[in-house]
Structures are given as structure tokens and as C-alpha cells.
Design an enzyme around this catalytic site. Structure first.
Site, PDB file in Angstrom:
ATOM      1  N   LYS A  15     -10.557 -33.367   5.564  1.00 50.49           N
ATOM      2  CA  LYS A  15     -10.203 -34.066   6.877  1.00 50.49           C
ATOM      3  C   LYS A  15     -10.263 -32.934   7.872  1.00 50.49           C
ATOM      4  CE  LYS A  15      -5.071 -33.357   5.977  1.00 50.49           C
ATOM      5  NZ  LYS A  15      -5.514 -32.352   4.826  1.00 50.49           N
ATOM      6  N   ARG A  89       4.011 -36.088  10.423  1.00 47.18           N
ATOM      7  CA  ARG A  89       4.262 -35.661   9.210  1.00 47.18           C
ATOM      8  C   ARG A  89       5.144 -36.454   8.385  1.00 47.18           C
ATOM      9  NH1 ARG A  89       2.021 -30.828   7.530  1.00 47.18           N
ATOM     10  NH2 ARG A  89       0.999 -29.500   9.129  1.00 47.18           N
ATOM     11  N   ARG A 128     -11.962 -22.510  -2.897  1.00 43.04           N
ATOM     12  CA  ARG A 128     -11.707 -22.029  -1.273  1.00 43.04           C
ATOM     13  C   ARG A 128     -10.982 -20.907  -1.691  1.00 43.04           C
ATOM     14  NH1 ARG A 128      -8.622 -25.684   2.679  1.00 43.04           N
ATOM     15  NH2 ARG A 128     -10.058 -26.976   1.909  1.00 43.04           N
ATOM     16  N   ARG A 134      -7.758 -15.772  -1.892  1.00 41.85           N
ATOM     17  CA  ARG A 134      -6.154 -16.166  -1.948  1.00 41.85           C
ATOM     18  C   ARG A 134      -5.745 -16.312  -3.306  1.00 41.85           C
ATOM     19  NH1 ARG A 134      -6.489 -21.145   2.474  1.00 41.85           N
ATOM     20  NH2 ARG A 134      -4.346 -21.246   1.770  1.00 41.85           N
ATOM     21  N   ARG A 145       1.562 -28.711  -4.588  1.00 43.26           N
ATOM     22  CA  ARG A 145       1.251 -28.852  -3.221  1.00 43.26           C
ATOM     23  C   ARG A 145       0.768 -30.326  -3.171  1.00 43.26           C
ATOM     24  NH1 ARG A 145      -2.398 -24.645  -1.264  1.00 43.26           N
ATOM     25  NH2 ARG A 145      -3.397 -26.202  -0.293  1.00 43.26           N
TER      26      ARG A 145
END
Length: 191
Positions: A15, A89, A128, A134, A145
């Protein structure tokens, strides 16, 4: 004409990439609540002064302040064309944003729910994480998540479905294919 688009979707659905492209090609401005907060704090506005001590203490800034900041941002634009990515949210924020858009005569073109199967999202996010170094993004944290995202976002999906604003976009496929689906969902002619 004043217009707004809201992007919803799980992490890794694409997105952000699509919102940036829509902003660039169609002249929309991406509104990030974090950027707006930091700008008001830096300029020392009244809302920024209310938000700063909360931010400094690591606390969430209340909806009233966030919505005040967004309202001020929209009011400062002569003919707002905006994309909300990562806001609203919560259901309360969605309802308040709808009222704000109505008050300022901004037409909601659509709420785009960009989706993809969870295994694909995990694969993208692991890739990613590897690219960006990361180490905290492993499969377990990513899947956690995803659960949190579903729990928090489902009420928004239900709300926008009831209003008739929700348009589901398949996030699988090439970036250009997904973008064409977004243009079609919003009634924007392909270039």
C-alpha cells in the site's frame, strides 16, 4: 475538486508503494499523522504544544489532537487532494475523519484495502528485513504483527464496507497491475 483516498492493508501488501505512486501521478498529497505532528511541534503551534509533552513521554496523542492537526492541514490547502495511509487506525478515528471530510466538503473517492495471502506477506517482509538489515523482523514477529493488524483493522473494514466506500484490491501481481486495479476502483482513467 477536493478529494481523499484512504489506504488500508497489512504490512507488506504494497500500500505504501501504491500510495506514493498515486500521489505522484495524480497530484495527491500523502498525509502522515507522524509528519504532521512533528511539523506542528517544530513550529510551536497550539496543537503542537499540546502534543509535544505526550510525544516526549512516549504516550499516544489523543484522537482530538490528531484530528485537530489533520483538520488544520486540510483547511490550509486551497483544494485538498489527499491520501491517508496509516490513518484512521480505529473506528472512532474513522467516524471522526468522515465528519471532518464532510465539514470541509472533501469527497472520499474510496477506501482501498490492499490484500495478499499471509504467506506472501511474510515472504515479502522477510525479504525487506534482509535487504534493510532488520534483525528484529523474523517470521514469528511478522506473524504476530499480522494477527494484531487483523484484530485492529477488521472493525474499520466492516465500517467502510457498510458505508459502501471499501474497495478490495488484490496486492498480488506486478506493481503496474495493482496500480491499474487501484485506478479502476477509484474511477480514475488509466494514463
Amino acid at each position: 475538486m477536493a478529494e481523499a483516498v484512504i489506504f488500508l492493508g497489512p504490512p507488506g501488501a504494497g500500500k505504501g508503494t501504491q500510495a506514493k505512486r498515486l500521489a505522484s501521478e495524480m497530484g495527491f498529497k500523502q498525509l502522515s499523522t507522524g509528519d504532521i505532528l512533528r511539523s506542528h511541534v517544530a513550529r510551536g503551534t497550539e496543537l503542537g504544544q499540546l502534543a509535544k509533552p505526550l510525544m516526549d513521554a512516549g504516550k499516544l496523542v489523543p484522537d482530538e489532537i490528531i484530528l485537530g492537526l489533520i483538520g488544520a492541514e486540510l483547511a490550509a490547502m486551497p483544494d485538498p487532494k489527499v491520501i491517508f495511509d496509516g490513518f484512521p487506525r480505529t473506528l472512532a478515528q474513522a467516524e471522526a475523519l468522515d465528519r471532518l471530510l464532510q465539514e470541509q466538503h472533501i469527497r472520499l473517492l474510496g477506501v482501498l484495502l490492499v490484500t495478499a495471502p499471509e504467506d506472501e506477506l511474510v515472504r515479502r517482509l522477510l525479504g525487506r528485513a534482509l535487504e534493510e538489515g532488520r534483525s528484529d523482523d523474523n517470521e514469528e514477529t511478522i506473524r504476530a504483527r499480522m494477527v494484531e493488524y487483523r484484530q485492529k483493522t477488521q472493525p474499520l473494514v466492516d465500517y467502510y464496507q457498510k458505508t459502501g466506500s471499501l474497495k478490495e484490491i488484490n496486492g498480488l501481481g506486478k506493481v503496474d497491475e495493482v496500480y491499474r486495479a487501484i485506478q479502476e476502483a477509484l474511477g480514475i482513467p488509466a494514463a
